[in-house]
Design a protein around this motif. Structure first.
Motif, short mmCIF file in Angstrom:
data_model
loop_
_atom_site.label_atom_id
_atom_site.label_comp_id
_atom_site.label_asym_id
_atom_site.label_seq_id
_atom_site.Cartn_x
_atom_site.Cartn_y
_atom_site.Cartn_z
N GLY A 83 1.00 -1.29 -0.04
CA GLY A 83 -0.04 0.10 0.06
C GLY A 83 0.71 1.30 0.00
O GLY A 83 0.51 2.05 1.07
N THR A 137 2.42 4.76 -0.20
CA THR A 137 2.05 6.17 -0.33
C THR A 137 3.14 7.18 -0.85
O THR A 137 2.89 8.37 -1.03
N TYR A 156 -4.09 6.68 0.19
CA TYR A 156 -4.93 5.73 -0.75
C TYR A 156 -6.44 6.73 -0.72
O TYR A 156 -6.93 7.04 0.46
N ASN A 165 -4.39 7.75 -5.78
CA ASN A 165 -3.61 6.50 -5.14
C ASN A 165 -4.74 5.38 -5.17
O ASN A 165 -5.71 5.36 -4.43
N ARG A 166 -4.38 4.69 -6.13
CA ARG A 166 -5.57 3.56 -6.16
C ARG A 166 -5.04 2.11 -6.58
O ARG A 166 -3.74 2.00 -6.59
N GLU A 214 -0.54 -1.47 -7.37
CA GLU A 214 -0.81 0.08 -6.54
C GLU A 214 -0.14 1.12 -7.47
O GLU A 214 0.88 1.20 -8.01
#
Length: 285
Positions: free
Chosen positions: A158, A160, A178, A183-184, A190
């Motif tokens: 995940g 970032t 996210y 951010n998807r 990712e």
């Protein structure tokens, strides 16, 4: 008899004192005029020598120290407008020089980029680059905004933010949380969009370390990371795109500076024309 003698003496003494004070005041006035004229002459010489900043400093001293010398200060108004005109002319030439150099730089880089049409908004990329399944791609908007797209497959952290590192140090982007948009998750990958100031430090770092090697690190919010060497193609693409975007930004700055200085120069020339001494005037220095 004694008192009769003293009174004339006191009268004579007072008269002499008054005369002396008047004489001293007259001398002081003469000195002020001479000193003010000296500053005027020095300012005029400085302008003729191209030292407009020095002339402005001398004219400021003239105004501050000799406020009573109104005639000299009135004539000095023309010198001040000439000095301002000279300063604007020099600064305009410097700005135009930087504008030409930066335009040449932007033009040379533009040949290395290609335009990509997009349903939302088109963008420039360095020709031959693409977004790998795990890696980054640099893009430049039509307005000259630099941004990065990151993709991470097979490592569910995940992420970032991104980091670039080398033997010369490191740089880290701003975190993009996210949100399902910038951010998807897309087909198991990712995908994060970093825009402008969020990733500008990465572009600058890539440019300064464009000979490599550089390591790319994906940073997760929980502290998990994934790293791999940045390929020379990716590194060159990021460095070149950032250089092009920076050139476009500088072009905007220099164009604005050019316009501002042109306005200032027009005002200075107008003031110079208005304060030009009358050749038929009987006023002398």
């Amino acid at each position: 008899m004694c008192n009769a003698t003293i009174k004339p003496i006191r009268f004579i003494t007072a008269a002499l004192t008054l005369t002396a004070l008047t004489f001293l005041a007259s001398c002081k006035g003469d000195n002020s005029a001479a000193e003010a004229q000296s500053l005027y002459d020095r300012a005029e010489a400085a302008i003729n020598a191209g030292d407009n900043a020095g002339a402005m400093a001398l004219l400021d001293s003239l105004d501050n120290r000799y406020a009573s010398q109104t005639e000299i200060r009135r004539r000095a108004m023309h010198l001040r407008s000439l000095a301002r005109e000279g300063l604007c002319t020099v600064r305009l030439a410097e700005a135009d020089s930087m504008l030409v150099v930066t335009q040449l730089r932007a033009d040379s880089l533009r040949h290395m980029l290609t335009w990509v049409n997009n349903d939302v908004e088109g963008y420039f990329i360095v020709e031959g680059t693409s977004l790998p399944p795990t890696g980054i791609q640099a893009r430049v908007s039509s307005e000259g905004i630099f941004y990065l797209i990151s993709s991470l497959e097979g490592h569910n952290i995940g992420h970032t933010s991104l980091s670039l590192s080398s033997d010369n140090g490191s740089a880290t982007s701003t975190s993009v949380a996210y949100d399902g948009e910038r951010n998807r998750r897309d087909s198991g990958a990712e995908l994060v969009h970093f825009v402008g100031a969020e990733c500008d430090t990465l572009g600058h770092f890539a440019f300064n370390n464009r000979r490599g090697p550089v390591t790319l690190t994906f940073n997760g919010p929980s502290g998990a990371t994934y790293s791999r060497p940045l390929t020379m193609g990716e590194l060159s693409g990021v460095a070149t795109a950032w250089d092009y975007a920076s050139s476009l930004v500088r072009l905007k700055v220099y164009n604005l500076e050019h316009e501002k200085l042109e306005r200032q120069l027009a005002v200075a020339r107008s003031q110079s024309a208005r304060t030009l001494p009358d050749p038929d005037s009987t006023a002398t220095k």
